[in-house]
Write a protein that holds these residues in place. Sequence first.
Motif: not given
Length: 175
Positions: A143-144, A122-126, A58-59, A116-117
Amino acid sequence: SFFWMIGFGALSLLPSLIKDGLGANQGAVTMGLAAFTIGIAIGAAIAARASHARPNLALVPIGAFLMAVALGAIALMTIGITPPAASAPRVSAMDLLASAAGLKLMAALVLLSIAGGFYIVPSFAAVQSWAAPERRARVVAGVNVLNTVYMFAGGGLLMALGALGLSLPWLFAAL
């Protein structure tokens, strides 16, 4: 990947904005870069706290919206800025912070990086949590690679737009 293009673009334009647009010295550029870094850390910490044990996606749209607001604010603040003469003395970091325009610019920069944080953590954690453990390293590496492609493409686009004569406010608006 989208954030890396925006972040890389903003960071590549930041020294030109502060040194050439505002006539500030290298210390002011360093202060702007530090403000950006601290803002990302703050946004990442808030996102991590809001996520608890699982990614809080959601963030991500909140972060995207706030990035757009901050970039729009930077673009609007910089329209009409006349670069000082080359012989004019350079503005210090403290002088920049002492001015209303400098404070507003730093606030917009910190908002951009906090957003940006919100977007990237959350995107990378997902991505990490949804990847199967036996493929996680390859997924993160992929992804990198995509992030690098987006940064390269964003930098190339900004270079092309700059070569076409777009001013700094328009480049920030393009981001």
